[in-house]
Design a protein around this motif. Structure first.
Motif, PDB file in Angstrom:
ATOM      1  N   THR A  84     -20.518  -7.829 -26.348  1.00  0.00           N
ATOM      2  CA  THR A  84     -19.584  -8.422 -25.390  1.00  0.00           C
ATOM      3  C   THR A  84     -18.971  -7.366 -24.483  1.00  0.00           C
ATOM      4  OG1 THR A  84     -19.063 -10.115 -27.034  1.00  0.00           O
ATOM      5  CG2 THR A  84     -17.564  -9.903 -25.164  1.00  0.00           C
ATOM      6  N   SER A  85     -18.556  -6.237 -25.070  1.00  0.00           N
ATOM      7  CA  SER A  85     -17.968  -5.186 -24.225  1.00  0.00           C
ATOM      8  C   SER A  85     -19.010  -4.589 -23.294  1.00  0.00           C
ATOM      9  CB  SER A  85     -17.330  -4.096 -25.091  1.00  0.00           C
ATOM     10  OG  SER A  85     -18.300  -3.418 -25.873  1.00  0.00           O
ATOM     11  N   HIS A  96     -14.810 -16.363 -22.796  1.00  0.00           N
ATOM     12  CA  HIS A  96     -13.625 -15.519 -22.970  1.00  0.00           C
ATOM     13  C   HIS A  96     -12.644 -15.743 -21.815  1.00  0.00           C
ATOM     14  CE1 HIS A  96     -15.804 -13.421 -26.143  1.00  0.00           C
ATOM     15  NE2 HIS A  96     -16.816 -13.313 -25.308  1.00  0.00           N
ATOM     16  N   PHE A 123     -19.400 -15.622 -19.086  1.00  0.00           N
ATOM     17  CA  PHE A 123     -18.440 -14.765 -19.780  1.00  0.00           C
ATOM     18  C   PHE A 123     -17.051 -15.397 -19.737  1.00  0.00           C
ATOM     19  CE2 PHE A 123     -15.493 -11.351 -20.465  1.00  0.00           C
ATOM     20  CZ  PHE A 123     -16.110 -10.529 -21.395  1.00  0.00           C
ATOM     21  N   TRP A 125     -21.560  -6.259 -22.029  1.00  0.00           N
ATOM     22  CA  TRP A 125     -21.690  -7.284 -20.994  1.00  0.00           C
ATOM     23  C   TRP A 125     -20.569  -7.135 -19.964  1.00  0.00           C
ATOM     24  CZ3 TRP A 125     -21.453 -13.255 -22.418  1.00  0.00           C
ATOM     25  CH2 TRP A 125     -21.746 -14.008 -21.275  1.00  0.00           C
ATOM     26  N   PHE A 142     -12.480  -6.023 -26.725  1.00  0.00           N
ATOM     27  CA  PHE A 142     -13.790  -6.490 -27.158  1.00  0.00           C
ATOM     28  C   PHE A 142     -14.516  -5.468 -28.027  1.00  0.00           C
ATOM     29  CE2 PHE A 142     -12.784  -8.683 -23.200  1.00  0.00           C
ATOM     30  CZ  PHE A 142     -12.966 -10.005 -23.573  1.00  0.00           C
ATOM     31  N   ASN A 192     -10.517 -15.608 -26.427  1.00  0.00           N
ATOM     32  CA  ASN A 192     -11.298 -16.843 -26.463  1.00  0.00           C
ATOM     33  C   ASN A 192     -10.496 -18.079 -26.084  1.00  0.00           C
ATOM     34  OD1 ASN A 192     -13.305 -15.200 -27.307  1.00  0.00           O
ATOM     35  ND2 ASN A 192     -13.487 -16.016 -29.367  1.00  0.00           N
TER      36      ASN A 192
END
Length: 284
Positions: free
Chosen positions: A58-59, A110, A106, A61, A159, A170
């Motif tokens: 995630t980080s 989030h 994303f 991304w 993240f 989230n």
């Protein structure tokens, strides 16, 4: 519109002898910034937070999205500066489309990052206004760029594996949620903001404001305060600040007696940026 070129013979010859003019290919500069300093300012704070907090998919991304966002920003800024010439429209709209396609999923997963949306809307507006006014090299425009890049360390940090905060990221953002501001992210962001603004002052003393004593003394005073503050916080920060002060003093003094090429200034700042990338996360 693409520019065209023609040879002297073609311009003066007859219709049968004239060679058809060929459009000049658009430079890669229309699509990708070729300034290493701009890339380091834009990406190093987020990369530092990405590494210091423990990389996750995630980080990663999010850092990739920020890189696309930077491409969208500088191409849109050029489009504004050119008064919306067609040459710069395609890169700006293409990056905006790519950012939307890659970024909307994303945000769905989030939505907590929308807490930052008003802040970045203001900073982006300042940047585009500076480009429209053709003052993108002004101190206030540079400050907006430094703040936008540095704050990304705080955006990325939640993240990481060290600061995972799914409950904060989230869901739609509250007025304030401490989980969105892990200490390590805030510290890295602050360190980069202070160091990069010093770089802005130093570069101005060497190029656009060379010989301007006000800028020179302001740069020296700022870096001296940075050294004091750095050692109060951590020895690594103090060592980094000392290195920044040394180049802020030495190169302008050298430039009084001999020419210091712009390339040398760029190389020096590249080295300083790498020091920031290493020492600020370690200090945090």
């Amino acid at each position: 519109m693409p520019q065209t070129t023609s040879s002297p013979s073609a311009a003066s010859g007859s219709g049968t002898d004239a060679k058809p003019r060929r459009p000049v290919r658009r430079s890669v500069r229309d699509w990708v910034s070729t300034e290493p300093g701009a890339w380091s300012i834009a990406l190093f704070p987020s990369l530092a937070a990405w590494a210091a907090t423990g990389p996750t998919w995630t980080s990663t991304w999010l850092v990739a999205l920020w890189a696309i966002c930077y491409c969208a920003q500088f191409t849109t800024a050029r489009w504004c500066k050119s008064r919306f010439r067609r040459r710069y429209r395609t890169p700006a709209l293409t990056y905006a489309l790519v950012l939307a396609v890659a970024g909307l999923p994303f945000l769905v997963l989030h939505p907590g990052v929308l807490w930052w949306a008003p802040i970045y809307a203001v900073l982006c507006g300042v940047s585009l206004l500076a480009s429209w006014m053709r003052r993108e090299r002004s101190l206030w425009s540079n400050l907006a760029a430094v703040l936008a890049a540095s704050a990304m360390a705080t955006v990325v940090a939640p993240f990481g594996t060290r600061c995972l905060a799914p409950s904060a990221t989230n869901r739609l953002p509250r007025l304030y949620d401490p989980a969105l501001f892990p200490d390590v992210g805030v510290e890295i962001a602050t360190g980069f903001a202070l160091a990069l603004f010093g770089s802005v002052l130093f570069v101005k003393t060497m190029i656009r404001e060379r010989g301007h004593r006000g800028y020179l003394y302001a740069s020296w005073a700022y870096h001296a305060l940075l050294v004091a503050f750095g050692f109060l916080c951590d020895a690594l920060y103090g060592a980094l600040a000392l290195a920044l002060l040394a180049r802020a003093v030495a190169l302008p003094l050298i430039a009084r007696h001999r020419t210091v090429p712009v390339k040398a200034v760029g190389v020096t700042e590249s080295v300083m940026s790498l020091l920031m990338l290493v020492l600020i996360p370690l200090g945090a």
